[in-house]
Structures are given as C-alpha cells and as structure tokens.
Design a protein around this motif. Structure first.
Motif, PDB file in Angstrom:
ATOM      1  N   ALA A  59       0.836  -1.201   0.000  1.00  0.00           N
ATOM      2  CA  ALA A  59       0.000   0.000   0.000  1.00  0.00           C
ATOM      3  C   ALA A  59       0.867   1.244   0.000  1.00  0.00           C
ATOM      4  N   LEU A  60       1.956   1.179   0.720  1.00  0.00           N
ATOM      5  CA  LEU A  60       2.883   2.309   0.807  1.00  0.00           C
ATOM      6  C   LEU A  60       3.439   2.657  -0.570  1.00  0.00           C
ATOM      7  N   ALA A  61       3.676   1.612  -1.388  1.00  0.00           N
ATOM      8  CA  ALA A  61       4.282   1.830  -2.694  1.00  0.00           C
ATOM      9  C   ALA A  61       3.318   2.493  -3.659  1.00  0.00           C
ATOM     10  N   LEU A  62       2.023   2.541  -3.309  1.00  0.00           N
ATOM     11  CA  LEU A  62       1.040   3.115  -4.226  1.00  0.00           C
ATOM     12  C   LEU A  62       1.062   4.636  -4.218  1.00  0.00           C
ATOM     13  N   VAL A  63       1.480   5.239  -3.104  1.00  0.00           N
ATOM     14  CA  VAL A  63       1.545   6.699  -3.057  1.00  0.00           C
ATOM     15  C   VAL A  63       3.000   7.136  -3.125  1.00  0.00           C
ATOM     16  N   LEU A  64       3.205   8.307  -3.771  1.00  0.00           N
ATOM     17  CA  LEU A  64       4.578   8.731  -4.016  1.00  0.00           C
ATOM     18  C   LEU A  64       5.339   8.993  -2.727  1.00  0.00           C
ATOM     19  N   ASN A  65       4.723   9.743  -1.787  1.00  0.00           N
ATOM     20  CA  ASN A  65       5.510  10.061  -0.594  1.00  0.00           C
ATOM     21  C   ASN A  65       5.715   8.841   0.291  1.00  0.00           C
ATOM     22  N   GLY A  66       4.802   7.868   0.222  1.00  0.00           N
ATOM     23  CA  GLY A  66       5.007   6.634   0.970  1.00  0.00           C
ATOM     24  C   GLY A  66       6.200   5.884   0.414  1.00  0.00           C
ATOM     25  N   LYS A  67       6.258   5.857  -0.898  1.00  0.00           N
ATOM     26  CA  LYS A  67       7.363   5.190  -1.576  1.00  0.00           C
ATOM     27  C   LYS A  67       8.690   5.857  -1.229  1.00  0.00           C
ATOM     28  N   ILE A  68       8.690   7.190  -1.278  1.00  0.00           N
ATOM     29  CA  ILE A  68       9.933   7.907  -0.986  1.00  0.00           C
ATOM     30  C   ILE A  68      10.335   7.705   0.468  1.00  0.00           C
ATOM     31  N   LEU A  69       9.341   7.664   1.350  1.00  0.00           N
ATOM     32  CA  LEU A  69       9.639   7.435   2.770  1.00  0.00           C
ATOM     33  C   LEU A  69      10.357   6.102   2.943  1.00  0.00           C
ATOM     34  N   ARG A  70       9.820   5.076   2.303  1.00  0.00           N
ATOM     35  CA  ARG A  70      10.419   3.755   2.433  1.00  0.00           C
ATOM     36  C   ARG A  70      11.809   3.734   1.757  1.00  0.00           C
ATOM     37  N   ASN A  71      11.918   4.377   0.593  1.00  0.00           N
ATOM     38  CA  ASN A  71      13.208   4.434  -0.083  1.00  0.00           C
ATOM     39  C   ASN A  71      14.261   5.129   0.781  1.00  0.00           C
ATOM     40  N   LEU A  72      13.860   6.267   1.372  1.00  0.00           N
ATOM     41  CA  LEU A  72      14.810   6.999   2.214  1.00  0.00           C
ATOM     42  C   LEU A  72      15.319   6.097   3.325  1.00  0.00           C
ATOM     43  N   HIS A  73      14.384   5.387   3.967  1.00  0.00           N
ATOM     44  CA  HIS A  73      14.771   4.540   5.090  1.00  0.00           C
ATOM     45  C   HIS A  73      15.696   3.419   4.611  1.00  0.00           C
ATOM     46  N   ARG A  74      15.362   2.812   3.497  1.00  0.00           N
ATOM     47  CA  ARG A  74      16.149   1.692   2.987  1.00  0.00           C
ATOM     48  C   ARG A  74      17.553   2.135   2.561  1.00  0.00           C
ATOM     49  N   TRP A  75      17.625   3.202   1.766  1.00  0.00           N
ATOM     50  CA  TRP A  75      18.947   3.595   1.244  1.00  0.00           C
ATOM     51  C   TRP A  75      19.809   4.202   2.337  1.00  0.00           C
ATOM     52  N   ALA A  76      19.182   4.907   3.279  1.00  0.00           N
ATOM     53  CA  ALA A  76      19.970   5.436   4.389  1.00  0.00           C
ATOM     54  C   ALA A  76      20.550   4.291   5.214  1.00  0.00           C
ATOM     55  N   ALA A  77      19.789   3.195   5.345  1.00  0.00           N
ATOM     56  CA  ALA A  77      20.263   2.052   6.130  1.00  0.00           C
ATOM     57  C   ALA A  77      21.476   1.414   5.460  1.00  0.00           C
ATOM     58  N   HIS A  78      21.382   1.174   4.147  1.00  0.00           N
ATOM     59  CA  HIS A  78      22.543   0.625   3.441  1.00  0.00           C
ATOM     60  C   HIS A  78      23.720   1.594   3.543  1.00  0.00           C
ATOM     61  N   GLY A  79      23.401   2.888   3.364  1.00  0.00           N
ATOM     62  CA  GLY A  79      24.454   3.900   3.427  1.00  0.00           C
ATOM     63  C   GLY A  79      25.148   3.894   4.771  1.00  0.00           C
ATOM     64  N   MET A  80      24.383   3.707   5.853  1.00  0.00           N
ATOM     65  CA  MET A  80      24.988   3.760   7.177  1.00  0.00           C
ATOM     66  C   MET A  80      25.943   2.588   7.394  1.00  0.00           C
ATOM     67  N   VAL A  81      25.572   1.404   6.898  1.00  0.00           N
ATOM     68  CA  VAL A  81      26.493   0.268   7.017  1.00  0.00           C
ATOM     69  C   VAL A  81      27.821   0.622   6.336  1.00  0.00           C
ATOM     70  N   ILE A  82      27.723   1.253   5.153  1.00  0.00           N
ATOM     71  CA  ILE A  82      28.933   1.588   4.411  1.00  0.00           C
ATOM     72  C   ILE A  82      29.745   2.672   5.129  1.00  0.00           C
ATOM     73  N   THR A  83      29.065   3.763   5.568  1.00  0.00           N
ATOM     74  CA  THR A  83      29.843   4.857   6.174  1.00  0.00           C
ATOM     75  C   THR A  83      30.452   4.445   7.512  1.00  0.00           C
ATOM     76  N   VAL A  84      29.733   3.626   8.299  1.00  0.00           N
ATOM     77  CA  VAL A  84      30.302   3.203   9.582  1.00  0.00           C
ATOM     78  C   VAL A  84      31.550   2.347   9.323  1.00  0.00           C
ATOM     79  N   PHE A  85      31.455   1.477   8.321  1.00  0.00           N
ATOM     80  CA  PHE A  85      32.616   0.642   8.003  1.00  0.00           C
ATOM     81  C   PHE A  85      33.787   1.510   7.533  1.00  0.00           C
ATOM     82  N   LEU A  86      33.487   2.452   6.629  1.00  0.00           N
ATOM     83  CA  LEU A  86      34.554   3.322   6.127  1.00  0.00           C
ATOM     84  C   LEU A  86      35.138   4.190   7.239  1.00  0.00           C
TER      85      LEU A  86
END
Ligand code: HEM
Lengths: 239, 181
Positions: free
Chosen positions: A95-122
C-alpha cells in the motif's frame, strides 16, 4: 537596514529569553553561543584546525550520525503505517508503494540504512589508517566496534520486516549460518526466531529489536562515543 | 603543565622563573601553549551545514529515482535459487561455498575477526612487558606497524572482493555468472 532589523530582533527580550547570546560578533559570544545551546553544547567552543580538515576524517563519523538521525525520523513515520504481523506486513508495504511520498519514505529509510552500514565501516577504516585508536582512544575504538555490530544488527533485523521473499529467505539463510555454531547453534537460532522456522514469532521479535532495543542501545553508545571523543582530547592529531 | 606545554616552554633548571610567550589572539589563553585552534562557530558549522545538506540531497535524489525492492509475499514453500543473505553477509556465504565445514567461515572466522578488531588498540601500543613486546612484534610489526597494516588491508580488500563475488557473480546453485549477461 536588514542588519539593524536583525539586531532589533536578537536584542528583544523574547529572543533573549530563548537564546541568551546576541549576534555572535565577538569570539566570546561565539563561544557562549555554543555553551548556552542544549543542542550545540556537545561541541567544543574551539576546535583544532587540523581536526576540521575534510581529508582527515572525511566526515564519515558525522555522516553516520546524520544517517542514524534520518533513519530514526523516517523509521518512526514508517511505524505509523506498518503492522508487525505476517498477515498485514507485506500488504502495508504494498500500500505504501502506491503513493509517491510513501514510496519515498520507504526508499529513504532503505537507502539510508545501506548507506549507514557503508559509512560506519569506512569510518572504522579511516580511524585505522590514521591510527586514531592509540591511547587514550583505545576504548573509543572498542565502543566503535560495538556500534558497527549494532549497525549490522539493526540493518539485519529491518531486512525481515517487509515480509517478502527477499526478507524471508535472507533471514532464513542468515539464521541457518548461525545454527552452525557448535553445541548451542540450534538454541541461538531458536532464541532469535522464537520457533524452528522464520514465522510470526520471528517477525515480532525482529520488530521489537529493530524499533526499540537496538536503536536505544545504539543511541546510548553513540552518546558515550561522542563524549569520549571530547574527553580524549578531540580529533586525533596527524600521524 | 602537561607534557606538550613543557616542550614549548623549556624550563631552565638554574632559574625559578621561565620565559612564557606573548601570543596574538582574540581570547585570553592563560597557562596554555599556543595551539592551532579556531572558533567552532562559524568554522566548523560551515562544514557541518554543507555536509548535512549534501548528504540529505544525495539521499533524496537516490530515493526519488531508485525504489527499494519489494518481491512477492514471503512463501516458505518456494525457495528462491540462489537464496541470498543481505549483501554485507554474502561474503560469508561465498566463503561457506568453498568448504563443507560451514562452521569455520560461518562462525569461527567472523568471531576471530571481531575479537581481533577489539584487541587492536590494546596490542598496538608502547609495549610495557616482555609478553607485550612479543605480541607487538608478531601482530603489529613494531613502530611502523607493518604486519598490522598488511593484515588489516587484506581483511578489507578480502571482504570487499568476497562480497562483490557473492552478491553479483553468483547465480543458480551458487554457480559463477556474469552480472551483465
Ligand atoms: C554508529 C556508528 C558510529 C558513529 C555515529 C560514529 C561517530 C563518530 C564521530 C562523529 C567521530 C568524530 C570524528 C569523525 O567524524 O571521524 C568519531 C570518532 C571516532 N570513532 Fe566513531 N562512530 C561510529 C562507529 C565507529 C567505529 C565502528 C569505530 C572503530 C572501530 C569508531 C572509532 C572512533 C574513534 C577511535 C574515533 C576518534 C577518532 C579520532 O580522534 O581521530 N567509531 N566517531
């Protein structure tokens, strides 16, 4: 004109009741600005010029912290929209993927999470190559490793929550590896999943770990980490 | 006075007084050696603001154009082939593929690496005991830490290579594939 207006505002008693320091036009006021502000007082009033060099820290610790803050904000918003049950979780995500801001909210959370694993390691890599773990900073390195483990745990527990094939089998593969631990492996897996298979119990456990236990532990250790950076004399000097 | 300051203000043992120094500055610095510091505001806050905005903007751009994956509903009866762990664990999966004793790459090696990481600052220091200096020589390689540099670099590059292979170059039954085919 604008300057005098600014001065009028910053000299008014309402403004002064919130921000004690006026326009920071002297070094003393610039220091007071930091002392007197709840959010800024974790920073020193003065910093070593060397510690400010981008090419020394690459701001990686700071970026990790920023990503953690973004993850907390987007994560709380996602909690309003997500139900941790195997009947609902996946469809909430859909349902979240059906609305644009819901999608962006989930994307932000997902990509920030991957990003944090990378930056903490670096960040760890940076600290290693600048040899910043030497006394008196030994223990802050230890706290750092704990933070790295917590970051991975946060990312991993979050991975299950969408309850799609990727999540289900990702966690199945991972916990199967854990079960290889001699003697207690099966028990560890059972303790984590609450059952023999990834199912409703596992989803609930991962949800509570992901939204409460791990973020709080991480925030606490981050507070100690920052406090130690200052107590150990600020950013380490050049090699 | 601490060690740093004693280096700057060298004491003459024949005198009861020492020559201090006059320093140009905008704030009182009493009993301190001149240090190369700047005001946090504005010098640091400029960096902080630029960094924050740049990272936030990048993240927004990525989130606008790339969607987080959402596959089919979880189904215990349909095993995907290959079943992959999240990307930061595919390196371990790749290692497990080389052996029939998964406990070694799955548990023992990661555990050893974590313990080793914890111990690095406690071995890489001025050795005070004989055992300490022995450990230092074996695991660190003296003042230049040659051994440690090699070990750590191998660890990072190894992790990177294994993760890339496991994540991108492994297909059905964990067979080697080329991701662009
Ligand atoms: C959630 C994860 C982490 C956050 C948010 C974080 C944050 C920070 C920040 C903001 C600094 C100031 C300097 C800089 O930005 O580089 C710092 C310094 C430091 N961090 Fe971290 N850190 C994290 C994880 C780690 C890890 C994994 C390690 C190492 C294993 C580590 C070890 C250190 C050390 C030793 C310093 C002092 C460096 C120096 O004085 O040059 N931290 N950390």
């Amino acid at each position: 004109m604008i300057k005098s207006l600014l001065r009028r505002v910053s000299d008014s008693s309402v403004w002064r009741s919130i921000f004690r320091t006026g326009i920071p036009d002297t070094d003393l006021k610039r220091s007071m600005l930091i002392f007197n502000n709840f959010f800024l007082h974790i920073f020193p009033a003065k910093m070593k010029r060397h510690g400010l060099r981008f090419s020394y820290t690459f701001c990686l610790g700071g970026i990790s912290c920023l990503l953690f803050i973004i993850l907390t904000v987007t994560g709380i918003l996602l909690m309003f929209l997500y139900t941790p049950s195997i009947e609902r979780a996946y469809f909430d995500m859909q349902a979240l993927a059906l609305v644009l801001n819901g999608k962006i909210l989930r994307n932000l959370h997902r990509w920030a999470a991957h990003g944090m694993v990378i930056t903490v390691f670096l960040h760890m890599v940076r600290v290693f190559y600048t040899r910043s773990y030497r006394p008196p900073r030994e223990f802050n390195w230890v706290i750092g490793i704990l933070l790295l483990i917590l970051t991975l745990a946060l990312s991993y527990t979050g991975y299950l929550l969408p309850w799609d094939q990727l999540a289900y089998w990702g966690i199945t593969v991972g916990t199967t590896i854990m079960a290889y631990t001699p003697f207690i492996g099966k028990h560890i897996r059972y303790f984590l999943l609450g059952a023999d298979e990834v199912g409703h119990e596992a989803l609930l456990r991962f949800y509570v770990l992901h939204c409460v236990v791990l973020p709080f532990s991480t925030a606490l250790l981050m507070a100690i980490h920052f406090w130690r950076v200052r107590k150990d004399g600020g950013i380490s000097g050049p090699l | 006075m601490d060690k740093d300051q004693e280096k700057t203000f060298i004491k003459d043992p024949n005198k009861t007084y020492g020559l201090m120094e006059m320093v140009d500055g905008t704030s009182p610095m009493v009993e301190k050696t001149p240090e190369d510091t700047v005001e946090t505001f504005p010098h640091y806050f400029i960096l902080l603001t630029i960094c924050t905005l740049a990272v936030t903007l990048c993240l927004f751009m990525i989130s606008l154009f790339f969607d987080a994956p959402l596959e089919d509903l979880a189904n215990p009866l349909v095993t995907p082939n290959p079943g992959k762990a999240p990307w930061y664990f595919t390196g371990i999966q790749e290692l497990i593929h080389y052996t029939d004793k998964p406990v070694i790459p799955g548990i023992i090696i990661p555990l050893c690496i974590i313990i080793w990481l914890f111990l690095i600052p406690y071995i890489d220091r001025e050795p005070r005991t004989q055992a300490g200096s022995f450990l230092n020589r074996v695991f660190i390689g003296g003042e230049k830490r040659k051994v440690l540099l090699v070990l750590f670099t191998v660890f990072i590059l190894g992790a990177l290579v294994l993760i890339v292979i496991g994540e991108l170059f492994r297909g059905e039954n964990w067979n080697f594939i080329l991701p662009w085919k």
